[in-house]
Scaffold this active site. Structure first.
Site, PDB file in Angstrom:
ATOM      1  N   SER A 120       0.839  -1.198   0.000  1.00 23.35           N
ATOM      2  CA  SER A 120       0.000   0.000   0.000  1.00 23.35           C
ATOM      3  C   SER A 120       0.868   1.240   0.000  1.00 23.35           C
ATOM      4  CB  SER A 120      -0.925   0.001   1.219  1.00 23.35           C
ATOM      5  OG  SER A 120      -0.168  -0.060   2.401  1.00 23.35           O
ATOM      6  N   HIS A 141      -3.642  -4.036  -5.084  1.00 18.46           N
ATOM      7  CA  HIS A 141      -3.829  -3.588  -3.699  1.00 18.46           C
ATOM      8  C   HIS A 141      -5.268  -3.841  -3.247  1.00 18.46           C
ATOM      9  CE1 HIS A 141      -4.015  -0.099  -0.631  1.00 18.46           C
ATOM     10  NE2 HIS A 141      -3.571  -1.194  -0.053  1.00 18.46           N
ATOM     11  N   GLU A 153      -7.082  -2.033  -6.293  1.00 22.63           N
ATOM     12  CA  GLU A 153      -6.336  -1.066  -7.099  1.00 22.63           C
ATOM     13  C   GLU A 153      -5.276  -1.829  -7.886  1.00 22.63           C
ATOM     14  OE1 GLU A 153      -6.097   3.162  -4.808  1.00 22.63           O
ATOM     15  OE2 GLU A 153      -5.103   1.518  -3.773  1.00 22.63           O
ATOM     16  N   ASN A 191      -5.466   5.527  -0.679  1.00 22.32           N
ATOM     17  CA  ASN A 191      -4.739   6.047   0.483  1.00 22.32           C
ATOM     18  C   ASN A 191      -4.331   7.508   0.297  1.00 22.32           C
ATOM     19  OD1 ASN A 191      -4.995   3.912   2.179  1.00 22.32           O
ATOM     20  ND2 ASN A 191      -3.076   2.945   1.616  1.00 22.32           N
TER      21      ASN A 191
HETATM   22  N1  CAA Z   1     -13.941 -11.021   7.033  1.00 26.37           N
HETATM   23  C1  CAA Z   1     -15.023 -11.411   6.353  1.00 26.37           C
HETATM   24  N2  CAA Z   1     -16.244 -10.842   6.479  1.00 26.37           N
HETATM   25  C2  CAA Z   1     -16.354  -9.814   7.354  1.00 26.37           C
HETATM   26  C3  CAA Z   1     -15.259  -9.334   8.108  1.00 26.37           C
HETATM   27  C4  CAA Z   1     -14.017  -9.997   7.917  1.00 26.37           C
HETATM   28  N3  CAA Z   1     -12.918  -9.612   8.575  1.00 26.37           N
HETATM   29  N4  CAA Z   1     -15.680  -8.311   8.870  1.00 26.37           N
HETATM   30  C5  CAA Z   1     -16.988  -8.131   8.616  1.00 26.37           C
HETATM   31  N5  CAA Z   1     -17.388  -9.030   7.692  1.00 26.37           N
HETATM   32  C6  CAA Z   1     -18.732  -9.167   7.128  1.00 26.37           C
HETATM   33  C7  CAA Z   1     -19.719  -9.579   8.173  1.00 26.37           C
HETATM   34  O1  CAA Z   1     -19.723 -10.977   8.351  1.00 26.37           O
HETATM   35  C8  CAA Z   1     -21.026  -9.055   7.606  1.00 26.37           C
HETATM   36  O2  CAA Z   1     -21.514  -9.960   6.633  1.00 26.37           O
HETATM   37  P1  CAA Z   1     -23.121 -10.114   6.405  1.00 26.37           P
HETATM   38  O3  CAA Z   1     -23.605  -8.769   5.939  1.00 26.37           O
HETATM   39  O4  CAA Z   1     -23.207 -11.166   5.363  1.00 26.37           O
HETATM   40  O5  CAA Z   1     -23.679 -10.511   7.722  1.00 26.37           O
HETATM   41  C9  CAA Z   1     -20.605  -7.778   6.883  1.00 26.37           C
HETATM   42  O6  CAA Z   1     -19.176  -7.896   6.653  1.00 26.37           O
HETATM   43  C10 CAA Z   1     -20.884  -6.558   7.700  1.00 26.37           C
HETATM   44  O7  CAA Z   1     -20.245  -6.740   8.959  1.00 26.37           O
HETATM   45  P2  CAA Z   1     -20.858  -6.269  10.350  1.00 26.37           P
HETATM   46  O8  CAA Z   1     -22.376  -6.313  10.267  1.00 26.37           O
HETATM   47  O9  CAA Z   1     -20.207  -7.044  11.432  1.00 26.37           O
HETATM   48  O10 CAA Z   1     -20.352  -4.795  10.578  1.00 26.37           O
HETATM   49  P3  CAA Z   1     -20.459  -3.548   9.639  1.00 26.37           P
HETATM   50  O11 CAA Z   1     -21.742  -3.451   8.918  1.00 26.37           O
HETATM   51  O12 CAA Z   1     -19.982  -2.411  10.476  1.00 26.37           O
HETATM   52  O13 CAA Z   1     -19.332  -3.828   8.517  1.00 26.37           O
HETATM   53  C11 CAA Z   1     -17.158  -3.420   7.732  1.00 26.37           C
HETATM   54  C12 CAA Z   1     -17.995  -4.020   8.845  1.00 26.37           C
HETATM   55  C13 CAA Z   1     -17.373  -4.211   6.443  1.00 26.37           C
HETATM   56  C14 CAA Z   1     -15.705  -3.544   8.171  1.00 26.37           C
HETATM   57  C15 CAA Z   1     -17.608  -1.933   7.509  1.00 26.37           C
HETATM   58  O14 CAA Z   1     -17.650  -1.244   8.709  1.00 26.37           O
HETATM   59  C16 CAA Z   1     -16.705  -1.178   6.565  1.00 26.37           C
HETATM   60  O15 CAA Z   1     -16.810  -1.316   5.353  1.00 26.37           O
HETATM   61  N6  CAA Z   1     -15.797  -0.367   7.134  1.00 26.37           N
HETATM   62  C17 CAA Z   1     -14.820   0.390   6.365  1.00 26.37           C
HETATM   63  C18 CAA Z   1     -13.646  -0.525   6.047  1.00 26.37           C
HETATM   64  C19 CAA Z   1     -12.635   0.165   5.220  1.00 26.37           C
HETATM   65  O16 CAA Z   1     -12.715   1.340   4.903  1.00 26.37           O
HETATM   66  N7  CAA Z   1     -11.595  -0.602   4.880  1.00 26.37           N
HETATM   67  C20 CAA Z   1     -10.487  -0.068   4.130  1.00 26.37           C
HETATM   68  C21 CAA Z   1      -9.393   0.238   5.088  1.00 26.37           C
HETATM   69  S1  CAA Z   1      -8.031   0.951   4.247  1.00 26.37           S
HETATM   70  C22 CAA Z   1      -7.186  -0.370   3.671  1.00 26.37           C
HETATM   71  O17 CAA Z   1      -7.466  -1.517   3.880  1.00 26.37           O
HETATM   72  C23 CAA Z   1      -6.037  -0.042   2.783  1.00 26.37           C
HETATM   73  C24 CAA Z   1      -4.767   0.304   3.368  1.00 26.37           C
HETATM   74  O18 CAA Z   1      -3.807   0.235   2.626  1.00 26.37           O
HETATM   75  C25 CAA Z   1      -4.566   0.814   4.728  1.00 26.37           C
END
Ligand code: CAA
Length: 286
Positions: A120, A141, A153, A191
């Site tokens: 990243s 990514h 990405e 990012n």
């Molecule tokens: N693995 C697999 N499935 C997962 C999971 C995981 N680690 N975490 C959550 N889920 C699934 C859940 O099982 C749930 O599935 P269903 O809808 O089928 O039941 C679904 O995702 C939603 O989960 P929750 O209901 O528990 O919670 P939520 O609605 O708050 O969703 C989330 C959780 C998907 C993490 C959501 O909050 C989200 O999209 N957050 C933003 C995440 C984000 O921005 N990520 C990018 C980070 S930056 C990056 O990664 C790049 C970098 O280089 C730093």
């Protein structure tokens, strides 16, 4: 187009296990490599736990579960990667370690094998230059959690060929992801835009603009983000955010990428976010 069947995933941490799972669920045979048995077992356990939940929720059936597991081939050796069509590297964010790995893979893999790095923050071009096939190296990514996040990405190093990009674009789409293409510049698309926003939220909190809950609710409910910026920072890991911000700042020398003093102090205090049990919020279960 190249016929892609066998995928290698090197590194089975949080991101690697997610990528391996999604690839196996998409019908690919996947060799998953970790440096030792303990880390490999932990990664496979993580994949099984996610699949178990999917079965419990009725998202997949037992047959899908077993088919996915049977397509995953865990190993602690590098040699089984020799015949892979695409290898995705998901190891530590250290340029020397990545270059060493890619040089080793370059020696053992068939000439057609495409190498992708999930970095990243590091220059994909520098990783590619460690091989004798820099035209067949690109960035791929993924985002955490990989099974849920719909984006990949695709990053074009200075040396990446059009054919390699095309193959990886098709591969990403077969994984069910939307693929966006970016040049090899620090932060790529997501990012570069996300990190200054998260840093700004930390500045706002540090300056006493509002409580952490109100800052998070402001962006969750006022901009329809799934997580507020302080929760998302905890989720990413404050050490990771600090590291990526420093990389961006070093390259662009723009103040919007400069990590705020509060972030640095939280990292120094071991308040690394969700994984550490404490960040902007407490996570008693971690
Ligand atoms: N693995 C697999 N499935 C997962 C999971 C995981 N680690 N975490 C959550 N889920 C699934 C859940 O099982 C749930 O599935 P269903 O809808 O089928 O039941 C679904 O995702 C939603 O989960 P929750 O209901 O528990 O919670 P939520 O609605 O708050 O969703 C989330 C959780 C998907 C993490 C959501 O909050 C989200 O999209 N957050 C933003 C995440 C984000 O921005 N990520 C990018 C980070 S930056 C990056 O990664 C790049 C970098 O280089 C730093």
């Amino acid at each position: 187009m190249a016929d892609i069947q066998l995928i290698g995933v090197v590194g089975c941490g949080l991101m690697g296990s997610g990528i391996a799972q999604v690839a196996a669920q998409s019908g690919y045979e996947v060799i998953v490599r970790e440096v030792n048995q303990e880390l490999l077992d932990a990664g496979m356990k993580r994949i099984k736990a996610v699949l178990d939940k999917d079965v419990a929720k009725g998202k997949i059936n037992q047959e899908d579960y077993h088919a996915t597991i049977s397509r995953l081939h865990p190993t602690i050796e590098l040699e089984p990667m020799a015949d892979a069509d695409i290898i995705i590297e998901v190891i530590v964010e250290q340029i020397a370690a990545k270059r060493e790995l890619f040089a080793a893979l370059d020696r053992i893999c068939k000439p057609q094998t495409i190498f992708a790095t999930n970095t990243s923050s590091l220059p994909v071009t520098e990783v590619a230059a460690a091989t004798k096939r820099p035209d067949r190296v690109a960035g791929l990514h993924f985002f955490n959690p990989v099974p849920v996040m719909k984006l990949v990405e695709l990053v074009r190093a200075l040396s990446t060929s059009q054919e390699t990009l095309f193959t990886l674009q098709q591969f990403g789409e077969r994984l069910g992801k939307t693929v966006v293409q970016a040049q090899d510049t620090p932060g790529f698309i997501v990012n570069r835009l996300l990190v200054p926003y998260l840093l700004d939220a930390i500045r706002c909190f540090g300056e006493g603009l509002a409580s952490r809950e109100d800052i998070d609710n402001g962006m969750k409910l006022g901009a329809s983000h799934p997580m507020g910026p302080l929760t998302l920072s905890d989720f990413i890991g404050l050490d990771t955010l600090y590291y990526v911000a420093n990389v961006l700042f070093d390259e662009y020398k723009e103040s919007r990428f400069a990590p705020p003093p509060l972030l640095r102090r939280m990292v120094l205090a071991g308040m690394l976010g969700k994984k550490a049990g404490k960040g902007f919020y407490d996570y008693p279960q971690a």
